[in-house]
Design a protein around this motif. Sequence first.
Motif, PDB file in Angstrom:
ATOM      1  N   TYR A  80      23.777   8.000  37.829  1.00  0.00           N
ATOM      2  CA  TYR A  80      23.255   9.365  38.001  1.00  0.00           C
ATOM      3  C   TYR A  80      22.452   9.468  39.293  1.00  0.00           C
ATOM      4  O   TYR A  80      21.665   8.578  39.618  1.00  0.00           O
ATOM      5  CB  TYR A  80      22.352   9.757  36.819  1.00  0.00           C
ATOM      6  N   ASP A  81      22.663  10.558  40.009  1.00  0.00           N
ATOM      7  CA  ASP A  81      21.858  10.885  41.174  1.00  0.00           C
ATOM      8  C   ASP A  81      20.488  11.371  40.687  1.00  0.00           C
ATOM      9  O   ASP A  81      20.397  12.372  39.976  1.00  0.00           O
ATOM     10  CB  ASP A  81      22.554  11.972  42.002  1.00  0.00           C
ATOM     11  N   ARG A 136      27.786  10.038  38.877  1.00  0.00           N
ATOM     12  CA  ARG A 136      28.437   9.235  39.907  1.00  0.00           C
ATOM     13  C   ARG A 136      29.346   8.240  39.209  1.00  0.00           C
ATOM     14  O   ARG A 136      28.898   7.432  38.400  1.00  0.00           O
ATOM     15  CB  ARG A 136      27.387   8.503  40.762  1.00  0.00           C
ATOM     16  N   LEU A 208      28.798   1.835  43.362  1.00  0.00           N
ATOM     17  CA  LEU A 208      28.358   3.192  43.057  1.00  0.00           C
ATOM     18  C   LEU A 208      26.879   3.350  43.376  1.00  0.00           C
ATOM     19  O   LEU A 208      26.074   2.460  43.127  1.00  0.00           O
ATOM     20  CB  LEU A 208      28.587   3.504  41.572  1.00  0.00           C
ATOM     21  N   SER A 209      26.531   4.512  43.919  1.00  0.00           N
ATOM     22  CA  SER A 209      25.127   4.827  44.135  1.00  0.00           C
ATOM     23  C   SER A 209      24.555   5.461  42.875  1.00  0.00           C
ATOM     24  O   SER A 209      25.282   5.841  41.959  1.00  0.00           O
ATOM     25  CB  SER A 209      24.984   5.796  45.314  1.00  0.00           C
ATOM     26  N   GLY A 210      23.245   5.574  42.829  1.00  0.00           N
ATOM     27  CA  GLY A 210      22.609   6.220  41.688  1.00  0.00           C
ATOM     28  C   GLY A 210      22.042   5.226  40.701  1.00  0.00           C
ATOM     29  O   GLY A 210      22.215   4.010  40.824  1.00  0.00           O
TER      30      GLY A 210
END
Length: 269
Positions: A80-81, A136, A208-210
């Motif tokens: 999650y952002d 994300r 993955l970012s977040g």
Amino acid sequence: MGQINQFDEGLLTPVAAYAISCVGAVLGLACTTRAHAAAAGWARRRWFALGAFAIGGTGIWATHFVAMLGFAVEGTPIRYDVPLTLASLAVAVVVVGAGLAVAAHDTGRVALLAAGGAVTGVGVATMHYVGMAALRMRGHVSYDPATVAISVGVAIVAATLALYAALNIRTPGATLGAALAMGVAVGGMHYTGMTAVSVEVDAHNSPLSGAETSHLLAPPAAGLTLCTIAALCMVGWRPHPDEDETPAQADAPAEPPGPVTIERVPPPS
């Protein structure tokens, strides 16, 4: 298309989300009852603000993300952002406060209640989809427009029910019944919106970012829990207005003085 599972943790997440929604609703209704009992001014605005935070933050936003703990897509992890997730919390609180402000001008006017419900419902749906935009994953998320429209309609109905309860319900029994109904409405809105989701998973394994769901939710959940406990200590189960907040004492005219009796003293003999 990736296989979507809304209940990856079984019944734990929907039951927990429903319980949290009911707790937020009970607290919010208790706060708005205090607001009605308070004289106009800071005391009234304070209780309405706390009610908006309880209903929007705990009853709606926390319900959404607890339910999302059970959301899984085959073939990809989920992150999650953080800024978008926190923005969705702000949206939920602000739109509930705006709806209360619109509808509270005249609790007997259906038009104002409908307008407040529409404003809040569209805002709550916005919160839901802003929260979904924070997802994300290794894939592309798309939505069925017809189901999205239905979810917005459900959100408006749920918001109107919440505003009506907040502005008209006073007794503990009615508060509990309204909170249980609001929990069903909020959960129905969430899962209706989630049926609109489809995911096309990519095969690549890029990082993955977040934040992970558990890491993301721990700080807000702890904060909401502490705020809820503090607010419950302030309000209690049955709200009792403070003496300096009671409109009857603030606005009642002073009692006129009673008749004056003059005692005649006989002259000395």
